[in-house]
Write a protein that holds these residues in place. Structure first.
Motif, short mmCIF file in Angstrom:
data_model
loop_
_atom_site.label_atom_id
_atom_site.label_comp_id
_atom_site.label_asym_id
_atom_site.label_seq_id
_atom_site.Cartn_x
_atom_site.Cartn_y
_atom_site.Cartn_z
N PRO A 89 0.80 -1.23 0.00
CA PRO A 89 0.00 0.00 0.00
C PRO A 89 0.83 1.27 0.00
N CYS A 90 2.00 1.25 0.63
CA CYS A 90 2.80 2.47 0.74
C CYS A 90 3.81 2.62 -0.39
N PRO A 123 -3.29 4.43 0.54
CA PRO A 123 -4.56 4.85 -0.05
C PRO A 123 -5.73 4.50 0.86
N ALA A 124 -6.73 5.37 0.90
CA ALA A 124 -7.97 5.13 1.64
C ALA A 124 -9.11 5.40 0.67
N PHE A 125 -9.60 4.35 0.03
CA PHE A 125 -10.60 4.54 -1.03
C PHE A 125 -11.83 3.67 -0.89
N ALA A 126 -11.74 2.53 -0.21
CA ALA A 126 -12.88 1.63 -0.08
C ALA A 126 -13.91 2.20 0.89
N TYR A 166 -2.94 9.77 4.44
CA TYR A 166 -3.81 8.95 3.60
C TYR A 166 -4.03 9.63 2.26
N ILE A 167 -4.14 8.83 1.21
CA ILE A 167 -4.58 9.32 -0.09
C ILE A 167 -6.07 9.00 -0.17
N HIS A 233 -4.43 3.56 -11.36
CA HIS A 233 -3.00 3.31 -11.62
C HIS A 233 -2.34 2.71 -10.38
N GLY A 234 -2.64 3.24 -9.21
CA GLY A 234 -2.08 2.69 -7.99
C GLY A 234 -2.55 1.28 -7.72
N VAL A 235 -3.82 1.01 -7.96
CA VAL A 235 -4.37 -0.33 -7.75
C VAL A 235 -3.73 -1.32 -8.72
#
Length: 377
Positions: A89-90, A123-126, A166-167, A233-235
């Motif tokens: 994740p980082c 990332p914090a997206f869910a 966090y993103i 892109h990150g995923v």
């Protein structure tokens, strides 16, 4: 893409193998996982010193500027040891997002801090109802003055407790039709609350709530409407890294199982002498080799200019590796007999990790649908 290890890559793999054997023993890992201490700053610093955290970061920001092939080498070794630290994740996902879409100021501050191990960004997206969809965002970013105020909640933030920032994905303005954007939110920001909990495989996740969190305009990553693309892109980079990690875990689990069959005796001979068990080990090895091949495909997909083809390659890799991991994990538990169901042996830890690989960043059903959607008409 050439996946033959270069001299430098082989040296990196060897140094990681030695590090795991001497400083990251399985007993130490298991104790930290049981105590809920899945993140160790000392280990994180050692990984930074070995170049793991800045591997793919641009050289001008303290990284090494390596590509997906070198990342595969690293994640394969980390997977063999079931490393608990938030490398994916980082140093994979957050680094990829910031390197491709971050402003010069963001890159200068955060990429260097990530590469040296000084800062952890995830990332914090869910969200509770997002179900792997990156565009299912209920968190709002209300423009106020020269900045924004964020309100919402994120679920299952991978290693959220260990993060310094966090993103966060949020809709700018309207909660339904607003553009989705990404924001860099420091953890110490007023209104940020973090509730951590363990996951089945000994790692940690967290729910992050944001209540009237004020950030400046400089917190915006890229253009307001580029959030889904940047996050995607990150995923994608995270999926490729996870595939390599799972292949490494399968590789080590097969070694553990083979050693058990060589030492465990029944009817006056080792279990490894029984042909039926030899066939099952051969099936496990074939699944592991298939998973490793698809990890190569996933790494290659990151350099694929055709977006639809890239999506198919990553989806196919994620599905194949998840299925292989489930097969290898289940077979390993069964071949260990009753001992395989206990916490005494390492096999259970590997089984849990390979089981959790499926839902991370999209499960089999999600990626099968993604593959179909990306097929040519």
């Amino acid at each position: 893409m050439d996946f033959t290890y270069s001299e430098e890559q082989q040296m990196l793999a060897d140094s990681l193998r030695r590090f795991v054997e001497s400083e990251y023993t399985f007993a130490q890992r298991r104790r930290r996982a049981r105590e809920g201490a899945s993140f160790d700053r000392a280990i994180w610093t050692r990984l930074a010193e070995m170049g793991v955290l800045g591997l793919t970061a641009p050289a001008e920001y303290g990284g090494f500027g390596e590509g997906a092939a070198s990342r595969l080498v690293v994640q394969r070794e980390l997977g063999r040891a079931l490393v608990l630290e938030p490398v994916v994740p980082c140093s994979v996902m957050a680094t990829a997002i910031l390197a491709a879409y971050g402003s010069a100021a963001q890159q200068d501050h955060w990429l260097g801090a990530i590469a040296t191990g000084q800062q952890v960004v995830v990332p914090a997206f869910a969200e509770t109802a997002s179900r792997y969809r990156l565009d299912a965002v209920g968190t709002r970013a209300t423009p106020v003055g020269r900045g924004y105020v964020l309100d919402g909640a994120k679920a299952l933030v991978w290693h959220g407790e260990a993060a310094d920032a966090y993103i966060v994905s949020a809709r700018v303005g309207d909660a339904v039709t607003g553009d989705i954007a990404l924001f860099l939110v420091p953890r110490e920001s007023r209104g940020v609350r973090v509730a951590g909990y363990p996951t089945m495989d000994g790692q940690r996740a967290a729910d992050v709530s944001l209540e009237a969190v004020a950030v400046g305009a400089e917190a915006l990553i890229g253009a307001p409407g580029a959030g889904v693309v940047a996050l995607g892109h990150g995923v994608d980079c995270g999926i490729a890294a996870l595939c390599a990690e799972a292949a490494g875990a399968m590789e080590r689990l097969i070694e553990i199982t083979a050693e058990y069959l060589r030492t465990r005796r029944q009817f006056g001979q080792p279990l490894a002498a029984f042909q039926s068990l030899q066939h099952r080990m051969a099936d496990m090895l074939m699944h592991k080799e298939l998973a490793l091949s698809m990890a190569y495909v996933a790494a290659q997909a990151l350099d694929e200019p055709d977006a639809r083809k890239c999506r198919r390659m990553l989806a196919a890799a994620k599905v194949t590796v998840a299925e292989a991991g489930r097969f290898v994990g289940q077979q390993a538990v069964q071949l260990h007999g009753g001992m395989g169901m206990t916490d005494e042996l390492e096999v259970g830890d590997y089984f849990k990790r390979l089981t959790m690989f499926d839902p991370l960043l999209g499960d089999i059903d999600h990626h099968l649908a993604s593959y179909v959607e990306a097929m040519d008409d």
